[in-house]
Design a protein around this motif. Sequence first.
Motif, PDB file in Angstrom:
ATOM      1  N   UNK A  17      -3.542  69.975  20.368  1.00 54.08           N
ATOM      2  CA  UNK A  17      -2.931  69.326  19.208  1.00 54.08           C
ATOM      3  C   UNK A  17      -1.405  69.443  19.258  1.00 54.08           C
ATOM      4  N   UNK A  18      -0.899  70.597  19.707  1.00 56.45           N
ATOM      5  CA  UNK A  18       0.547  70.818  19.760  1.00 56.45           C
ATOM      6  C   UNK A  18       1.204  70.205  20.986  1.00 56.45           C
ATOM      7  N   UNK A  19       0.416  69.678  21.913  1.00 58.43           N
ATOM      8  CA  UNK A  19       0.975  69.146  23.165  1.00 58.43           C
ATOM      9  C   UNK A  19       2.044  68.074  22.932  1.00 58.43           C
ATOM     10  N   UNK A  20       1.856  67.093  22.024  1.00 64.64           N
ATOM     11  CA  UNK A  20       2.910  66.089  21.811  1.00 64.64           C
ATOM     12  C   UNK A  20       4.221  66.680  21.290  1.00 64.64           C
ATOM     13  N   UNK A  21       4.148  67.796  20.552  1.00 65.60           N
ATOM     14  CA  UNK A  21       5.368  68.409  20.030  1.00 65.60           C
ATOM     15  C   UNK A  21       6.185  69.083  21.137  1.00 65.60           C
ATOM     16  N   UNK A  33       0.337  64.214  32.654  1.00 65.07           N
ATOM     17  CA  UNK A  33       1.197  65.185  33.328  1.00 65.07           C
ATOM     18  C   UNK A  33       0.564  66.569  33.287  1.00 65.07           C
ATOM     19  N   UNK A  34       0.001  66.923  32.134  1.00 66.15           N
ATOM     20  CA  UNK A  34      -0.666  68.220  32.018  1.00 66.15           C
ATOM     21  C   UNK A  34      -1.864  68.301  32.963  1.00 66.15           C
ATOM     22  N   UNK A  35      -2.610  67.211  33.092  1.00 63.90           N
ATOM     23  CA  UNK A  35      -3.769  67.206  33.993  1.00 63.90           C
ATOM     24  C   UNK A  35      -3.334  67.413  35.438  1.00 63.90           C
ATOM     25  N   UNK A  73       1.495  76.913  31.531  1.00 64.28           N
ATOM     26  CA  UNK A  73       1.786  75.627  32.167  1.00 64.28           C
ATOM     27  C   UNK A  73       2.719  74.799  31.294  1.00 64.28           C
ATOM     28  N   UNK A  74       2.463  74.807  29.991  1.00 67.36           N
ATOM     29  CA  UNK A  74       3.316  74.037  29.068  1.00 67.36           C
ATOM     30  C   UNK A  74       4.734  74.596  29.056  1.00 67.36           C
TER      31      UNK A  74
END
Length: 267
Positions: A52-56, A63-65, A125-126
């Motif tokens: 859920x926080x990924x777009x923030x 890209x994460x994949x 990773x983020x």
Amino acid sequence: MSLALEPVADPTAPLARRNPVAKLGAALLFSLPLIATLDPLTPALALAVELVLLPFFGVRPLVLARRAWPLLITAGGILVTMVMFAAERTGALLVELGPFAVTTGVLSTALALVLRVFAVALPGIIVFATTDPTDLADALVQNAKAPARFAIGALAAFRLIPLLAREWQMLTLARRARGIDAGRNPLAKLRLFGSTAFALLVGALRRGVRLATAMDARGFDSGMPRTYARHQRFGPADTALLLGAALLSAAALTTSILTGFFNPVLS
């Protein structure tokens, strides 16, 4: 074999702009409580919060994949290991593969471990997908008061990882040009992989010694006060990120306890 270690997120995203130490600390605060329990609910909740926080953080799912694909191999290894070597095979029998019995208890344990691997690894990773390595080294020295020798040495090692990937390619092509090829023999491929990895290790050790000598010769360990080209500021928003990570982690753990799923590692 190529490794992209530079930040790939949108730098204008609200959480991507935070101090590197704050992002690293938030990742640790959010991940550490996940290893306190063996249930599948806590990491599942944590994983949902992370997505859920990924777009923030300005990180696109594709890209994460691309960054997280090695975790799929880890998940497969966990599943195979649990099916073959699980000590307790509780629950209903689903499939029987010769001497290996796949039960609901085995799958539940494997699912909990796989979810935990993803939930613990994704924050890191983020962080590295949204942080410039130089900014992280500067922030460790300025804000976390880490020794400059450690921070700058870690930065140099981090910068050398893509070089190691290119050297692996060069070693592979050089051996192929000399007629050293394993063909379709899996044992020969394993031996060739081991010898190439050993050659890469020797080269990395030699480069590390030369780099350490060069850094000492340039005064990186002189003990004198250093100046910084880029100042890293730790503000109220960074403190809020740390508090938010701690609260979300505690909320996931509390939910697991209240719903009866909590299964402590040390019982």
